[in-house]
Design an enzyme around this catalytic site. Structure first.
Site, PDB file in Angstrom:
ATOM      1  CG  HIS A 131      -1.964  -1.019   1.235  1.00 32.94           C
ATOM      2  ND1 HIS A 131      -3.142  -0.864   0.558  1.00 32.94           N
ATOM      3  CD2 HIS A 131      -2.022  -2.235   1.814  1.00 32.94           C
ATOM      4  CE1 HIS A 131      -3.893  -1.943   0.723  1.00 32.94           C
ATOM      5  NE2 HIS A 131      -3.239  -2.799   1.478  1.00 32.94           N
ATOM      6  CB  VAL A 254       3.642 -20.468  23.053  1.00 29.24           C
ATOM      7  CG1 VAL A 254       3.741 -19.921  24.471  1.00 29.24           C
ATOM      8  CG2 VAL A 254       4.942 -20.271  22.291  1.00 29.24           C
ATOM      9  CE  LYS A 340      -9.115  -2.480   5.532  1.00 35.45           C
ATOM     10  NZ  LYS A 340      -8.423  -2.360   4.269  1.00 35.45           N
ATOM     11  NE  ARG A 401      -9.181  -6.712   7.068  1.00 32.35           N
ATOM     12  CZ  ARG A 401     -10.351  -7.103   6.566  1.00 32.35           C
ATOM     13  NH1 ARG A 401     -11.256  -7.677   7.350  1.00 32.35           N
ATOM     14  NH2 ARG A 401     -10.610  -6.937   5.292  1.00 32.35           N
ATOM     15  CB  ILE A 426       0.705  -6.772  12.679  1.00 32.34           C
ATOM     16  CG1 ILE A 426       1.730  -6.512  13.790  1.00 32.34           C
ATOM     17  CG2 ILE A 426       1.253  -6.402  11.303  1.00 32.34           C
ATOM     18  CD1 ILE A 426       2.220  -5.096  13.909  1.00 32.34           C
ATOM     19  CB  SER A 428      -4.870  -4.002   6.220  1.00 31.80           C
ATOM     20  OG  SER A 428      -4.595  -3.162   5.139  1.00 31.80           O
ATOM     21  CB  CYS A 494       0.256 -28.216 -12.201  1.00 29.85           C
ATOM     22  SG  CYS A 494      -0.862 -26.806 -12.303  1.00 29.85           S
ATOM     23  CB  CYS A 531      -8.410 -28.018 -13.285  1.00 30.81           C
ATOM     24  SG  CYS A 531      -6.959 -28.874 -12.656  1.00 30.81           S
ATOM     25  CB  CYS A 536      -1.728 -31.470 -10.930  1.00 34.09           C
ATOM     26  SG  CYS A 536      -2.328 -30.109  -9.913  1.00 34.09           S
TER      27      CYS A 536
END
Lengths: 599, 425
Positions: A131, A254, A340, A401, A426, A428, A494, A531, A536
């Site tokens: 961004h 953790v 958004k 998010r 953290i 966007s 593929c 596909c 594949c």
């Protein structure tokens, strides 16, 4: 807004069911709300955007439990007694960028993630936009990190050999008479965004984007915008970190921390995981939606995360002819709202992405998609691109998010605990900011460590990571040489994405291990095409089994427990019970039966 | 460009039933033929079709798919058609002399020239997300073709408790196959109000095995993080939209999708071939020559067939015409006449005919919906040139008719209609 006013606001809205207290370091919300949306609303009502004194919310919704984190079933002792200088919790783009930057120093770095691969949460579930920072309020930490991160992208991606395209972004306007006002806003934009902005007329816009909607009369162009493959970058950062001496332990959650109190300060003594107890000097919290949980374990909870999910649709490469950069049309909303920003994005891999929307959710790991999200996104973006059709959808995905109520990043040392650093909240533009967050945390961590040890530079640090070869993008001559040297590059597995067996084997033989169908898909793209692995899929399963010397039934799609072949037949055959096939032999010619099994 | 590139008269892309037939018939016309197959063996999807019912029209007997393919492969072995398996046509360019193909194979990168092309690239299966199934992305959701590959080629059973979405032929065949292999098939769900597969498959694969078929119901959501734990099915209205409140949760570990086939024409499109919206295959004339001279299409790449016999027939037709093209170039006939239908047709192939026609012209069509006794007519310049009564028409069942060359005269277009055959009622 003082405490009293906050309480008044809450009372007016929730008739006394939610209380706010000032705990000194944060505002504490308690009580009950009737829905999760209301619980979030209460937090947002009291929060000050970008405020340093955060909202910690313990507001509950009767009958609705916050789901516990999904933990790996695996338990072993591989990490028992490890004493790393730095323990990074979280293998998203943030954690991996931190590990990579820290590996410039002679340090024992251990990164743990509870998932089977890096980039499994928000870092693989976003639209990959780098961004310019158009709609971020100046003054917020995320604005600074966005612009700093943006400026590092070219060099970083060139070092890591990750495709990055600085395509620029068009913010289109429907009302022609806005043009003079927008022209006036350009100098301000130039002061606040990464890169430069300028106004382009409708006709100039259409020279670059001929298929943009006729509704777009002119546009603001931001040359700082770009596109990257978010999980590709995360994997590259992780590999480069490992190549420079860091250790990454996956399937490692953790579970708890042991802390001790000294002179009013808390210190983390040990960190218990499902793979043993670790004794780190310092801990870095890059745990995404679980950052609050990690902070709490460390006795350092001073913020809350309210997960907000968003869904994107991926369109067939055929749709890419309609878009060269990134564009969106201002002032368009779907009927139900809940979208958004977002836009129509041409990805580095040649697809088109639409979305995302934004919906509050109590669940941190519910990546299920819903029909409404796709409908809303198409409704909205159809204004910018009349050519958009749901018929071009090849798949869709949901990301979550890790938003704080202050809607800003938290990049700082612990407030109660002396040996933790947070990279929390953290969301966007976290992808754009990640390289800068890596550098910022490196500085904080080295400073913190220098109190108890000398931090020396890692003289062997190599910023360059070699990418997996892409025969498809090579010249004919180079491709010929490559196949001559290794015939596996001449076997196309593929066909939609033209991926060779050689590339799949490469993906499995990197410094960061990968042995799942989805992991391989994220690295070299078999199954990413139209596909979706229909052709594949079985071939990739076969290659994994061959390379790992395991039975086909043990090959996983992704998560632990996601084995693809769970029927009994194969198992019976492994034991030599062939009679089930007897009846079929008469129908099929003998060489057709089982002949495809290359073992 | 490689000056030493080998040159062929006809190059056939795809070694399934259409490609095999095309290569053999082009060879029989004296053409020097190259056949390219991306998998390691010829036969296409027939390799995994160990059930019978193939070849009734052509051979008058019920063969398995493998046996059907083997007959063509034996025939091919007697020719000097050059076969390249495990070879991928990465790029095809149009040149003054014809086409330049860039081939990827384990022996290296190679370019070859060809005067004409037959695209026999088959079709692919529509996926879960392409039919708007939402929810999570666990293991255990796979297309019927993939499931068939796992069972019949790799000898592996994908799951124990299966739900099948879509009553297309592959879905029905897989319902039986899974049952025979010991899996529990909980039911076949079909969003349409009637089955999509051939009637014989409904009986032989479902009724005979007591597998329930649920019409006007579809899967709307899948559940489970690691492995599929269940699906939500909903009743749908006439427009196939789920009806709120009808959701039902069905625990299962495997969802098999048989929700439609899409002709594979990415190579064709890269060469500028015009694709029909109705068939999703190339527009073509009665020789199956596409809108780009020298490029021919056949089999399921041209339009999705329900019988392999017709696939072979179209391959033969295309192969023959491609050989003729290689010999003497595009046949410039007097005029091209558009083939039109009324709304009662799903589609018709070919999309246009070049006149004068040499032989009688076969037309393949599907009805848009199930009908009783129906009269199909064709008109040219107001004159009736064809009329036939069908006892019944169903969209899953493709019909073939032929019109004599002598009748195909005039300015066109050739207009097909359907009407209820009142006379008989």
């Amino acid at each position: 807004m003082n405490l009293k006013k906050k309480q008044q606001k809450l009372d007016a809205r929730f008739s006394g069911s939610i209380r706010i207290e000032d705990s000194g370091e944060y505002f504490h919300l308690t009580g009950t709300a009737s829905t999760w949306e209301e619980a979030v609303e209460a937090g947002l009502l009291c929060a000050e955007k970008g405020g340093l004194k955060h909202i910690v919310s313990d507001v509950t919704v009767p009958g609705q439990e916050k789901p516990a984190p999904i933990l790996p079933k695996l338990t072993d002792k591989t990490l028992e007694g490890r004493t790393p200088d730095i323990l990074i919790i979280g293998g998203g783009v943030t954690g991996c960028a931190i590990a990579r930057e820290l590996s410039k120093n002679k340090l024992d770095i251990l990164l743990v993630d509870k998932e089977y691969d890096v980039a499994l949460h928000a870092s693989s579930r976003n639209d990959g936009m780098v961004h310019p920072g158009i709609d971020i309020t100046p003054g917020l930490l995320k604005k600074k990190m966005n612009n700093w991160g943006n400026s590092i992208y070219d060099k970083l991606c060139s070092d890591l050999n990750v495709p990055f395209e600085r395509t620029g972004q068009y913010l289109c306007f429907k009302k022609g008479w806005y043009l003079p006002f927008m022209t006036l806003s350009v100098p301000y934009c130039n002061m606040t965004v990464a890169g430069k902005a300028h106004v382009v007329t409708g006709s100039k816009l259409r020279k670059v984007e001929p298929d943009v909607s006729p509704e777009a009369k002119f546009a603001l162009y931001f040359d700082g915008a770009g596109m990257v493959c978010p999980y590709g970058l995360t994997i590259a950062l992780a590999e480069n970190a490992i190549d420079n001496g860091a250790q990454i332990s996956l399937d490692t959650a953790v579970l708890s921390m042991e802390t001790e109190e000294n002179d009013g300060k808390t210190t983390i003594k040990s960190v218990t995981t499902n793979r043993g107890v670790i004794y780190p000097k310092i801990v870095i919290n890059a745990a995404g939606v679980f950052a609050e949980d990690i902070a709490q374990m460390a006795g350092d909870r001073f913020f809350s995360i309210h997960p907000r999910k968003g869904t994107n649709a991926i369109l067939d490469k055929k749709a890419r002819r309609h878009i060269n950069t990134i564009y969106s049309l201002m002032g368009t909303q779907s009927k139900t709202g809940h979208t958004k920003g977002g836009g129509i994005v041409g990805t580095v891999d040649g697809n088109v992405l639409i979305g995302p929307d934004a919906i509050e959710t109590i669940e941190k790991e519910d990546f299920a998609t819903h029909k409404d999200s796709i409908q809303n996104s198409f409704e909205k973006h159809n204004h910018a691109g009349k050519w958009l059709t749901t018929g071009d959808i090849i798949t869709y995905f949901t990301g979550i998010r890790a938003a704080t109520y202050e809607e800003d990043f938290i990049i700082e040392n612990g407030r109660f605990t002396s040996n933790i650093i947070h990279a929390a909240g953290i969301q966007s533009p976290g992808l754009t900011a990640a390289p800068a967050i890596g550098l910022a945390i490196e500085e904080l961590a080295c400073k913190m460590l220098s109190k108890q040890m000398t931090v020396e530079p890692n003289e062997n640090f190599n910023p360059v990571r070699q990418a997996i070869v892409k025969p498809k993008e090579m010249s004919d001559e180079d491709r010929e040489k490559l196949i001559a040297a290794n015939p596996d590059y001449g076997i196309i597995v593929c066909r939609c994405e033209e991926v060779s067996k050689g590339e799949i084997l490469d993906a499995m033989r990197r410094s960061l291990p990968c042995d799942t169908v989805d992991g391989i898909k994220r690295r070299v793209r078999p199954g990413m095409g139209r596909c979706q692995g229909g052709f594949c899929g079985p071939h990739v399963v076969n290659i994994i089994a061959e390379e790992k010397h395991i039975p086909l039934q043990q090959v996983r799609k992704g998560y632990e427990g996601s084995e693809i072949l769970t029927g009994e037949k194969g198992a019976a055959q492994e034991n030599g019970a062939e009679q089930e096939n007897g009846a079929e032999q008469e129908n099929g010619t003998p060489q057709e039966k089982g002949g495809g099994r290359h073992e | 460009m490689n000056k030493n590139a080998k040159t062929y008269d006809v190059t056939v892309i795809g070694g399934g039933p259409a490609g095999l037939a095309a290569a053999i018939s082009a060879h029989e016309q004296g053409a020097h033929v190259l056949l390219i197959e991306r998998e390691d063996r010829l036969g296409g999807v027939l390799k995994q079709c160990i059930h019978d019912g193939f070849g009734l029209l052509r051979f008058g007997e019920k063969l398995s798919g493998c046996e059907y393919a083997t007959r063509f492969m034996h025939k091919l072995e007697e020719t000097d058609v050059e076969v390249r398996a495990l070879t991928f046509a990465s790029r095809i360019e149009k040149t003054d002399e014809g086409f330049l193909l860039s081939l990827i194979q384990s022996s290296g990168f190679e370019q070859v020239k060809s005067k004409s092309l037959v695209l026999a690239t088959g079709c692919r299966e529509r996926t879960a997300r392409q039919v708007a199934i939402h929810g999570t992305r666990p293991a255990g959701v796979l297309t019927a073709g993939s499931a068939q590959y796992y069972i019949n080629i790799l000898g592996q059973l994908p799951g124990k408790n299966c739900v099948i979405l879509g009553s297309g032929d592959i879905g029905l065949i897989m319902a039986r196959r899974l049952t025979l292999e010991g899996a529990n098939v909980l039911g076949v769900y079909e969003a349409k109000a009637e089955p999509s597969g051939l009637m014989r498959n409904i009986y032989q694969c479902l009724v005979d095995f007591d597998i329930p078929l649920h019409l006007s119901k579809t899967v709307t959501e899948v559940h489970g993080r690691e492995r599929l734990t269940g699906v939500t099915v909903s009743a749908v209205d006439e427009r196939m939209n789920p009806i709120p409140g009808t959701e039902e949760y069905i625990p299962c570990d495997t969802l098999i999708l048989s929700v439609g086939l899409i002709p594979e024409n990415e190579l064709a499109e890269s060469l500028g071939v015009k694709i029909s919206r109705a068939t999703k295959g190339p527009e073509c004339n009665q020789d199956y020559e596409t809108t780009v001279p020298g490029i021919f299409s056949c089999g399921n790449a041209l339009h999705v067939n329900d019988l392999v016999d017709y696939v072979s027939e179209s391959g033969e037709n295309a192969g023959r015409a491609a050989a003729a093209y290689a010999k003497s170039g595009h046949e410039h006939r007097l005029k091209s006449v558009e083939v039109k239908t009324d709304k009662n047709f799903g589609y018709i192939v070919p999309s246009h005919i070049d006149l004068p026609a040499k032989d009688s012209v076969p037309f393949f069509f599907r009805t848009s919906k199930t009908r009783g006794r129906t009269r199909v007519k064709a008109f040219m310049d107001g004159k009736e040139v064809f009329s036939k009564v069908f006892a019944g028409l169903r969209p899953p069942e493709m019909e073939k008719i032929e019109i004599e060359a002598a009748k195909l005269q005039g300015a066109g277009p050739l207009q097909f209609t359907m009407e209820v055959d009142e006379h008989e009622q």
